[in-house]
Design a protein around this motif. Structure first.
Motif, mmCIF file in Angstrom:
data_model
loop_
_atom_site.group_PDB
_atom_site.id
_atom_site.type_symbol
_atom_site.label_atom_id
_atom_site.label_comp_id
_atom_site.label_asym_id
_atom_site.label_seq_id
_atom_site.Cartn_x
_atom_site.Cartn_y
_atom_site.Cartn_z
ATOM 1 N N MET A 1 0.838 -1.162 0.000
ATOM 2 C CA MET A 1 0.000 0.000 0.000
ATOM 3 C C MET A 1 0.896 1.243 0.000
ATOM 4 S SD MET A 1 -2.049 1.321 3.429
ATOM 5 C CE MET A 1 -2.764 -0.233 3.664
ATOM 6 N N ASP A 2 0.586 2.198 -0.846
ATOM 7 C CA ASP A 2 1.327 3.453 -0.884
ATOM 8 C C ASP A 2 0.576 4.506 -0.090
ATOM 9 O OD1 ASP A 2 3.339 2.441 -2.440
ATOM 10 O OD2 ASP A 2 2.458 3.103 -4.329
ATOM 11 N N VAL A 3 1.309 5.220 0.763
ATOM 12 C CA VAL A 3 0.741 6.278 1.593
ATOM 13 C C VAL A 3 1.612 7.511 1.415
ATOM 14 C CG1 VAL A 3 0.245 7.009 3.960
ATOM 15 C CG2 VAL A 3 -0.179 4.647 3.281
ATOM 16 N N THR A 4 0.989 8.643 1.186
ATOM 17 C CA THR A 4 1.707 9.912 1.107
ATOM 18 C C THR A 4 1.738 10.515 2.501
ATOM 19 O OG1 THR A 4 0.965 10.246 -1.156
ATOM 20 C CG2 THR A 4 1.772 12.186 0.023
ATOM 21 N N ALA A 5 2.941 10.737 3.014
ATOM 22 C CA ALA A 5 3.112 11.266 4.368
ATOM 23 C C ALA A 5 3.789 12.626 4.293
ATOM 24 C CB ALA A 5 3.943 10.313 5.214
ATOM 25 N N GLU A 6 3.109 13.635 4.837
ATOM 26 C CA GLU A 6 3.700 14.959 4.952
ATOM 27 C C GLU A 6 4.216 15.115 6.370
ATOM 28 O OE1 GLU A 6 2.556 19.654 5.321
ATOM 29 O OE2 GLU A 6 0.983 18.232 4.804
ATOM 30 N N VAL A 7 5.531 15.222 6.529
ATOM 31 C CA VAL A 7 6.103 15.523 7.833
ATOM 32 C C VAL A 7 6.090 17.044 7.916
ATOM 33 C CG1 VAL A 7 8.093 15.304 9.343
ATOM 34 C CG2 VAL A 7 7.540 13.457 7.757
ATOM 35 N N VAL A 8 5.242 17.567 8.786
ATOM 36 C CA VAL A 8 5.003 19.004 8.850
ATOM 37 C C VAL A 8 6.327 19.747 9.068
ATOM 38 C CG1 VAL A 8 3.791 20.832 10.093
ATOM 39 C CG2 VAL A 8 2.651 18.638 9.673
ATOM 40 N N GLY A 9 6.599 20.674 8.182
ATOM 41 C CA GLY A 9 7.812 21.475 8.262
ATOM 42 C C GLY A 9 9.034 20.835 7.646
ATOM 43 N N GLU A 10 8.911 19.613 7.156
ATOM 44 C CA GLU A 10 10.078 18.920 6.611
ATOM 45 C C GLU A 10 9.899 18.453 5.173
ATOM 46 O OE1 GLU A 10 11.687 15.902 9.148
ATOM 47 O OE2 GLU A 10 11.335 17.104 10.939
ATOM 48 N N GLY A 11 8.692 18.171 4.752
ATOM 49 C CA GLY A 11 8.477 17.719 3.386
ATOM 50 C C GLY A 11 7.522 16.545 3.304
ATOM 51 N N THR A 12 7.327 16.080 2.083
ATOM 52 C CA THR A 12 6.372 15.009 1.806
ATOM 53 C C THR A 12 7.095 13.865 1.111
ATOM 54 O OG1 THR A 12 4.610 16.635 1.563
ATOM 55 C CG2 THR A 12 4.209 14.471 0.619
ATOM 56 N N GLU A 13 6.703 12.651 1.472
ATOM 57 C CA GLU A 13 7.260 11.491 0.777
ATOM 58 C C GLU A 13 6.194 10.416 0.643
ATOM 59 O OE1 GLU A 13 10.093 8.949 3.217
ATOM 60 O OE2 GLU A 13 10.149 10.825 4.347
ATOM 61 N N THR A 14 6.363 9.566 -0.355
ATOM 62 C CA THR A 14 5.462 8.445 -0.568
ATOM 63 C C THR A 14 6.092 7.211 0.053
ATOM 64 O OG1 THR A 14 4.618 9.416 -2.602
ATOM 65 C CG2 THR A 14 4.254 7.054 -2.283
ATOM 66 N N VAL A 41 -4.962 12.347 10.403
ATOM 67 C CA VAL A 41 -5.720 12.035 9.200
ATOM 68 C C VAL A 41 -6.865 13.036 9.157
ATOM 69 C CG1 VAL A 41 -7.171 10.347 8.024
ATOM 70 C CG2 VAL A 41 -5.108 9.590 9.217
ATOM 71 N N ASP A 42 -6.926 13.806 8.105
ATOM 72 C CA ASP A 42 -7.923 14.872 7.969
ATOM 73 C C ASP A 42 -7.911 15.806 9.182
ATOM 74 O OD1 ASP A 42 -8.780 13.940 5.468
ATOM 75 O OD2 ASP A 42 -10.194 12.548 6.392
ATOM 76 N N GLY A 43 -6.714 16.073 9.716
ATOM 77 C CA GLY A 43 -6.556 17.009 10.818
ATOM 78 C C GLY A 43 -6.813 16.454 12.202
ATOM 79 N N SER A 44 -7.168 15.181 12.309
ATOM 80 C CA SER A 44 -7.443 14.561 13.604
ATOM 81 C C SER A 44 -6.412 13.481 13.905
ATOM 82 C CB SER A 44 -8.835 13.920 13.615
ATOM 83 O OG SER A 44 -9.822 14.903 13.434
ATOM 84 N N PRO A 45 -5.944 13.405 15.158
ATOM 85 C CA PRO A 45 -4.968 12.369 15.505
ATOM 86 C C PRO A 45 -5.591 10.980 15.453
ATOM 87 C CG PRO A 45 -5.611 13.637 17.448
ATOM 88 C CD PRO A 45 -6.268 14.274 16.277
ATOM 89 N N ALA A 54 -5.899 5.501 5.465
ATOM 90 C CA ALA A 54 -5.946 6.732 4.669
ATOM 91 C C ALA A 54 -4.770 6.770 3.690
ATOM 92 C CB ALA A 54 -5.888 7.938 5.590
ATOM 93 N N PRO A 55 -5.010 7.264 2.487
ATOM 94 C CA PRO A 55 -3.923 7.342 1.507
ATOM 95 C C PRO A 55 -2.982 8.520 1.751
ATOM 96 C CG PRO A 55 -5.940 8.155 0.544
ATOM 97 C CD PRO A 55 -6.289 7.647 1.919
ATOM 98 N N GLU A 56 -3.421 9.496 2.566
ATOM 99 C CA GLU A 56 -2.597 10.664 2.869
ATOM 100 C C GLU A 56 -2.668 10.956 4.357
ATOM 101 O OE1 GLU A 56 -3.782 13.974 0.469
ATOM 102 O OE2 GLU A 56 -3.461 12.888 -1.402
ATOM 103 N N VAL A 57 -1.506 11.211 4.961
ATOM 104 C CA VAL A 57 -1.440 11.526 6.389
ATOM 105 C C VAL A 57 -0.472 12.679 6.611
ATOM 106 C CG1 VAL A 57 -1.926 9.133 7.070
ATOM 107 C CG2 VAL A 57 0.446 9.904 6.895
ATOM 108 N N GLN A 58 -0.608 13.308 7.763
ATOM 109 C CA GLN A 58 0.364 14.295 8.207
ATOM 110 C C GLN A 58 1.037 13.737 9.446
ATOM 111 O OE1 GLN A 58 -2.132 17.834 8.744
ATOM 112 N NE2 GLN A 58 -0.763 18.842 7.300
ATOM 113 N N VAL A 59 2.335 13.947 9.554
ATOM 114 C CA VAL A 59 3.101 13.524 10.718
ATOM 115 C C VAL A 59 3.570 14.797 11.405
ATOM 116 C CG1 VAL A 59 5.088 12.224 11.552
ATOM 117 C CG2 VAL A 59 3.797 11.392 9.570
ATOM 118 N N LEU A 60 3.158 14.979 12.646
ATOM 119 C CA LEU A 60 3.449 16.193 13.388
ATOM 120 C C LEU A 60 4.393 15.865 14.532
ATOM 121 C CD1 LEU A 60 2.761 19.206 13.812
ATOM 122 C CD2 LEU A 60 0.890 18.444 15.291
#
Length: 66
Positions: A1-14, A41-45, A54-60
């Protein structure tokens, strides 16, 4: 499974994760311990032991200091 992860302030990687991956696996895949970050995921932990749904997440990064 491919997930796009945005590490807040550092960048995005698949990330290429196993189908049974958890959000803790996402943390490790971007180079952090689950104790250092929270996954959003969608702004909620989400719980670190929950399966990735989820196919896209943020890592804070959590900041600790004194």
């Amino acid at each position: 499974m491919d997930v796009t992860a945005e590490v807040v302030g550092e960048g995005t990687e698949t990330l290429a994760l196993a189908d049974d991956a958890t959000y803790a696996d996402v943390c490790r895949a971007v180079g952090y311990s689950p104790h250092e970050v929270t996954v959003l995921v969608d702004g909620s932990p989400v719980p670190e032991d929950a399966p990735v749904a989820a196919p896209e997440v943020q890592v804070l990064r959590l900041i600790k200091g004194g």
